[in-house]
Design an enzyme around this catalytic site. Sequence first.
Site, PDB file in Angstrom:
ATOM      1  N   ASP A  16       0.844  -1.318   0.037  1.00 38.74           N
ATOM      2  CA  ASP A  16       0.050  -0.161   0.082  1.00 38.74           C
ATOM      3  C   ASP A  16       0.901   1.281   0.135  1.00 38.74           C
ATOM      4  OD1 ASP A  16      -1.979  -1.869   0.016  1.00 38.74           O
ATOM      5  OD2 ASP A  16      -2.869  -1.016   2.182  1.00 38.74           O
ATOM      6  N   ASP A  25     -15.215  -4.105  -1.794  1.00 41.70           N
ATOM      7  CA  ASP A  25     -14.908  -3.847  -0.511  1.00 41.70           C
ATOM      8  C   ASP A  25     -16.117  -3.758   0.404  1.00 41.70           C
ATOM      9  OD1 ASP A  25     -12.015  -3.510  -1.537  1.00 41.70           O
ATOM     10  OD2 ASP A  25     -12.416  -1.450  -2.172  1.00 41.70           O
TER      11      ASP A  25
END
Length: 241
Positions: A8, A129
């Site tokens: 990330d 998500d």
Amino acid sequence: MEIIPAIDIKDGRCVRLYQGDFAQMTVYADDPVAVARSWEAQGATRLHLVDLDGARAGHPQNVDAILAITQAVQIPVQLGGGLRREQDVESALALGVERVIIGTAAIAETDLVARLLDRFGEQIVIGIDARNGLVATDGWTVTSSVKATVLAEQMANLGARRIIYTDISRDGALSGPNFAALSELITPHGPAIIASGGIASIDHVRQLAQLGVEGAIIGKALYVGAVKLAEAMAVAHMTNV
């Protein structure tokens, strides 16, 4: 089952968030390229990159870091975060990314997703998500009224062949994957499912492989040493045999 290390990126650095909260961020490395090379050297067959700044801004931000990673490693890379326009997808693929993950646009612009799937096929992965079973968008800042299972079915009908499912409450929390939610998404002839969020042990890896997911994205557990990449890959391979 494929084990996919997550990188990330925020402000050009390799970080992890707790449940997607930018206020609860840990920096693990200033150089994401070195991290990518390390995972490759340890045997990773694919990397999962997330442009966190891009997810929040709605368009790619960490382009230089992403390009540097794709140029530095020989293994395929998949990218998510802020890819909501056709030209952004084209640009990402031009950077050397093999797969592009579409999240927010899957709800907001179904026509765009259909067009992208038609143009790029398996290079387009749908990112779902979810928070309490409902799809979250815009860098997880907005929770919709759409059920993850409903969106998965819609995307399958559009021709999506692969879905990454992230349970936000588990992400970065080392609390275990949401096996029940994942099992609802796995269908005999539906898209392949890649699990993300909450993996904290080798036992979780084994359970995911037994469940039948195609891949498991692991972030925090690798960075804090709770899971060793080589061991996870060995378990995933043995369970599949």
